[in-house]
Design a protein around this motif. Structure first.
Motif, PDB file in Angstrom:
ATOM      1  N   THR A   1      -9.758  -5.272  12.420  1.00 50.50           N
ATOM      2  CA  THR A   1      -8.481  -5.694  11.294  1.00 50.50           C
ATOM      3  C   THR A   1      -9.372  -5.951   9.468  1.00 50.50           C
ATOM      4  O   THR A   1     -10.765  -6.325   9.712  1.00 50.50           O
ATOM      5  CB  THR A   1      -8.654  -7.265  11.325  1.00 50.50           C
ATOM      6  OG1 THR A   1      -7.663  -7.292  12.488  1.00 50.50           O
ATOM      7  CG2 THR A   1      -7.269  -7.950  10.598  1.00 50.50           C
ATOM      8  N   PHE A   2      -8.484  -5.996   8.351  1.00 52.94           N
ATOM      9  CA  PHE A   2      -8.804  -5.830   7.265  1.00 52.94           C
ATOM     10  C   PHE A   2      -8.406  -7.101   6.383  1.00 52.94           C
ATOM     11  O   PHE A   2      -7.677  -7.118   6.742  1.00 52.94           O
ATOM     12  CB  PHE A   2      -8.330  -4.695   5.837  1.00 52.94           C
ATOM     13  CG  PHE A   2      -8.842  -4.874   4.887  1.00 52.94           C
ATOM     14  CD1 PHE A   2     -10.270  -4.291   5.234  1.00 52.94           C
ATOM     15  CD2 PHE A   2      -8.385  -5.207   4.158  1.00 52.94           C
ATOM     16  CE1 PHE A   2     -10.538  -4.195   4.058  1.00 52.94           C
ATOM     17  CE2 PHE A   2      -8.826  -4.840   2.598  1.00 52.94           C
ATOM     18  CZ  PHE A   2      -9.971  -4.626   2.435  1.00 52.94           C
ATOM     19  N   TRP A   3      -9.510  -8.577   6.244  1.00 58.04           N
ATOM     20  CA  TRP A   3      -8.654  -9.666   6.011  1.00 58.04           C
ATOM     21  C   TRP A   3      -9.267  -9.919   4.765  1.00 58.04           C
ATOM     22  O   TRP A   3     -10.653  -8.800   3.854  1.00 58.04           O
ATOM     23  CB  TRP A   3      -9.857 -10.597   6.711  1.00 58.04           C
ATOM     24  CG  TRP A   3      -9.821 -11.698   5.614  1.00 58.04           C
ATOM     25  CD1 TRP A   3      -9.113 -12.726   6.206  1.00 58.04           C
ATOM     26  CD2 TRP A   3     -11.171 -12.227   4.773  1.00 58.04           C
ATOM     27  NE1 TRP A   3      -9.014 -14.006   5.936  1.00 58.04           N
ATOM     28  CE2 TRP A   3     -10.036 -14.117   4.716  1.00 58.04           C
ATOM     29  CE3 TRP A   3     -11.854 -12.561   4.505  1.00 58.04           C
ATOM     30  CZ2 TRP A   3     -11.009 -14.765   3.430  1.00 58.04           C
ATOM     31  CZ3 TRP A   3     -12.469 -12.827   3.563  1.00 58.04           C
ATOM     32  CH2 TRP A   3     -11.842 -13.855   2.609  1.00 58.04           C
ATOM     33  N   THR A   4      -8.774 -10.319   3.585  1.00 61.14           N
ATOM     34  CA  THR A   4      -8.926 -10.312   1.974  1.00 61.14           C
ATOM     35  C   THR A   4      -8.796 -11.797   1.897  1.00 61.14           C
ATOM     36  O   THR A   4      -7.941 -12.477   2.602  1.00 61.14           O
ATOM     37  CB  THR A   4      -8.285  -9.722   1.380  1.00 61.14           C
ATOM     38  OG1 THR A   4      -6.526  -9.996   1.456  1.00 61.14           O
ATOM     39  CG2 THR A   4      -8.112  -8.237   1.219  1.00 61.14           C
ATOM     40  N   SER A   5      -9.578 -12.290   0.866  1.00 55.62           N
ATOM     41  CA  SER A   5      -9.651 -13.862   0.297  1.00 55.62           C
ATOM     42  C   SER A   5      -8.246 -14.560   0.267  1.00 55.62           C
ATOM     43  O   SER A   5      -7.707 -15.234   0.636  1.00 55.62           O
ATOM     44  CB  SER A   5     -10.511 -14.965  -0.358  1.00 55.62           C
ATOM     45  OG  SER A   5      -9.452 -13.811  -1.632  1.00 55.62           O
ATOM     46  N   ASP A   6      -6.758 -13.724  -0.528  1.00 51.30           N
ATOM     47  CA  ASP A   6      -6.155 -13.852  -0.934  1.00 51.30           C
ATOM     48  C   ASP A   6      -4.758 -13.768  -0.042  1.00 51.30           C
ATOM     49  O   ASP A   6      -3.534 -14.488   0.135  1.00 51.30           O
ATOM     50  CB  ASP A   6      -5.578 -13.236  -2.386  1.00 51.30           C
ATOM     51  CG  ASP A   6      -5.523 -11.882  -2.227  1.00 51.30           C
ATOM     52  OD1 ASP A   6      -6.072 -11.318  -1.770  1.00 51.30           O
ATOM     53  OD2 ASP A   6      -5.525 -11.513  -3.696  1.00 51.30           O
ATOM     54  N   THR A   7      -4.936 -12.601   0.870  1.00 55.92           N
ATOM     55  CA  THR A   7      -3.717 -12.308   2.060  1.00 55.92           C
ATOM     56  C   THR A   7      -4.031 -12.351   3.677  1.00 55.92           C
ATOM     57  O   THR A   7      -2.749 -11.597   4.346  1.00 55.92           O
ATOM     58  CB  THR A   7      -3.033 -11.073   1.563  1.00 55.92           C
ATOM     59  OG1 THR A   7      -4.275 -10.074   1.774  1.00 55.92           O
ATOM     60  CG2 THR A   7      -2.717 -10.647   0.027  1.00 55.92           C
ATOM     61  N   GLY A   8      -5.083 -12.794   3.457  1.00 57.68           N
ATOM     62  CA  GLY A   8      -5.188 -13.033   5.299  1.00 57.68           C
ATOM     63  C   GLY A   8      -5.104 -12.147   5.579  1.00 57.68           C
ATOM     64  O   GLY A   8      -6.023 -10.437   4.972  1.00 57.68           O
ATOM     65  N   ILE A   9      -5.475 -11.806   7.120  1.00 60.52           N
ATOM     66  CA  ILE A   9      -5.192 -10.559   8.592  1.00 60.52           C
ATOM     67  C   ILE A   9      -4.121  -9.534   7.847  1.00 60.52           C
ATOM     68  O   ILE A   9      -3.477  -8.620   8.278  1.00 60.52           O
ATOM     69  CB  ILE A   9      -5.717 -10.647   9.592  1.00 60.52           C
ATOM     70  CG1 ILE A   9      -4.939 -11.493   9.892  1.00 60.52           C
ATOM     71  CG2 ILE A   9      -7.609 -11.042   8.680  1.00 60.52           C
ATOM     72  CD1 ILE A   9      -5.512 -11.862  11.165  1.00 60.52           C
ATOM     73  N   ASP A  10      -3.668 -10.279   7.420  1.00 61.31           N
ATOM     74  CA  ASP A  10      -1.378  -9.766   8.005  1.00 61.31           C
ATOM     75  C   ASP A  10      -0.862  -9.424   6.292  1.00 61.31           C
ATOM     76  O   ASP A  10       0.484  -8.801   6.593  1.00 61.31           O
ATOM     77  CB  ASP A  10      -0.185 -11.361   8.638  1.00 61.31           C
ATOM     78  CG  ASP A  10      -0.329 -12.247   7.747  1.00 61.31           C
ATOM     79  OD1 ASP A  10      -1.259 -12.287   6.671  1.00 61.31           O
ATOM     80  OD2 ASP A  10       0.506 -13.174   7.757  1.00 61.31           O
ATOM     81  N   GLY A  11      -1.460  -9.945   5.488  1.00 57.46           N
ATOM     82  CA  GLY A  11      -1.250  -8.910   3.922  1.00 57.46           C
ATOM     83  C   GLY A  11      -0.279 -10.275   3.374  1.00 57.46           C
ATOM     84  O   GLY A  11      -0.041 -10.105   2.096  1.00 57.46           O
TER      85      GLY A  11
ATOM     86  N   ASP B   1      -8.786 -18.855   6.167  1.00 57.23           N
ATOM     87  CA  ASP B   1     -10.160 -18.907   6.142  1.00 57.23           C
ATOM     88  C   ASP B   1     -10.586 -17.576   7.449  1.00 57.23           C
ATOM     89  O   ASP B   1     -10.420 -18.299   8.131  1.00 57.23           O
ATOM     90  CB  ASP B   1     -10.770 -20.279   6.411  1.00 57.23           C
ATOM     91  CG  ASP B   1     -12.293 -20.266   5.975  1.00 57.23           C
ATOM     92  OD1 ASP B   1     -12.939 -21.291   6.586  1.00 57.23           O
ATOM     93  OD2 ASP B   1     -12.818 -19.884   5.401  1.00 57.23           O
ATOM     94  N   VAL B   2     -11.390 -16.994   7.056  1.00 53.05           N
ATOM     95  CA  VAL B   2     -12.072 -16.264   8.023  1.00 53.05           C
ATOM     96  C   VAL B   2     -13.147 -16.876   8.624  1.00 53.05           C
ATOM     97  O   VAL B   2     -12.601 -16.239  10.021  1.00 53.05           O
ATOM     98  CB  VAL B   2     -13.169 -15.040   7.329  1.00 53.05           C
ATOM     99  CG1 VAL B   2     -14.351 -16.026   6.652  1.00 53.05           C
ATOM    100  CG2 VAL B   2     -13.380 -13.853   8.416  1.00 53.05           C
ATOM    101  N   ASP B   3     -13.210 -17.978   8.693  1.00 54.29           N
ATOM    102  CA  ASP B   3     -14.184 -18.621   9.323  1.00 54.29           C
ATOM    103  C   ASP B   3     -13.472 -19.049  10.415  1.00 54.29           C
ATOM    104  O   ASP B   3     -13.119 -19.638  12.060  1.00 54.29           O
ATOM    105  CB  ASP B   3     -14.677 -19.645   8.616  1.00 54.29           C
ATOM    106  CG  ASP B   3     -16.136 -19.240   8.391  1.00 54.29           C
ATOM    107  OD1 ASP B   3     -16.317 -18.446   8.409  1.00 54.29           O
ATOM    108  OD2 ASP B   3     -16.265 -19.748   7.400  1.00 54.29           O
ATOM    109  N   GLU B   4     -12.071 -19.747  10.602  1.00 51.79           N
ATOM    110  CA  GLU B   4     -10.789 -19.741  11.399  1.00 51.79           C
ATOM    111  C   GLU B   4     -10.550 -18.998  12.136  1.00 51.79           C
ATOM    112  O   GLU B   4      -9.761 -18.958  13.889  1.00 51.79           O
ATOM    113  CB  GLU B   4      -9.856 -19.846  10.667  1.00 51.79           C
ATOM    114  CG  GLU B   4      -9.890 -21.200   9.711  1.00 51.79           C
ATOM    115  CD  GLU B   4      -8.326 -21.658   8.854  1.00 51.79           C
ATOM    116  OE1 GLU B   4      -7.525 -22.024   9.494  1.00 51.79           O
ATOM    117  OE2 GLU B   4      -8.651 -22.751   7.771  1.00 51.79           O
ATOM    118  N   LEU B   5     -10.979 -17.394  12.455  1.00 48.77           N
ATOM    119  CA  LEU B   5     -10.575 -16.639  13.092  1.00 48.77           C
ATOM    120  C   LEU B   5     -11.521 -16.571  13.810  1.00 48.77           C
ATOM    121  O   LEU B   5     -12.152 -16.446  13.866  1.00 48.77           O
ATOM    122  CB  LEU B   5     -10.196 -15.493  12.794  1.00 48.77           C
ATOM    123  CG  LEU B   5      -9.094 -15.579  10.914  1.00 48.77           C
ATOM    124  CD1 LEU B   5      -9.199 -14.282  10.452  1.00 48.77           C
ATOM    125  CD2 LEU B   5      -8.106 -15.347  11.874  1.00 48.77           C
TER     126      LEU B   5
END
Length: 156
Positions: free
Chosen positions: A36-46, A51-55
């Motif tokens: 999965t690709f994660w970004t700070s402004d769109t998470g993993i679902d776009g 927060d990445v630490d919550e995943l």
């Protein structure tokens, strides 16, 4: 343990090579092997920041660029066309080496593009398998088996 056949090694190789510097990361689900690709402004679902630490996913940290640089140097040194090898090696000097190498290859040596991709992709997939083993997601013998089944290609 994951099964190697169910893992997209190209995606993991892309993640390991990603040297971009914006706020993002690649993650793998240790239960399924899904990347999965994660970004700070769109998470993993776009759409939804999270927060990445919550995943409950494992980050795929990039391998240092000097490792990928060495692939280019090995290619330049390993080809039988000494003049092309010297030009490719010269392109690797100083800042901007990755772009100059690619420019030299594509503009002046199109016959070497396929062999370069074969070497680069083979090594990237081997690194992906090695990373999976190091993370405990694949059996310890997975890398040796993969490497034996995917030897480095011969250079022209």
């Amino acid at each position: 343990m994951l099964e190697l056949s169910g893992i997209d090694l190209d995606e993991i190789a892309t993640a390991l090579a990603d040297q971009s510097d914006y706020e993002h990361c690649w993650l793998i689900d240790p239960r399924t092997g899904e990347v999965t690709f994660w970004t700070s402004d769109t998470g993993i679902d776009g759409e939804n920041p999270v927060d990445v630490d919550e995943l409950d996913l494992l980050p795929i940290d990039p391998i240092p660029s000097y490792i990928w640089y060495q692939d280019m140097a090995d290619f330049a040194e390993g080809i039988s066309d000494a003049a092309a090898g010297r030009r490719l090696a010269k392109a690797l000097e100083g800042r901007g080496a990755f772009r100059r190498f690619k420019d030299q290859l594509y503009e002046h040596h199109p016959e070497l593009i396929a062999p370069w991709h074969a070497l680069r992709d083979n090594r990237a997939k081997r690194r992906a398998v090695e990373w999976l083993v190091d993370q405990g997601l694949l059996d310890d013998t997975a890398y040796e088996n993969f490497a034996a089944e995917h030897p480095e290609p011969n250079l022209p």
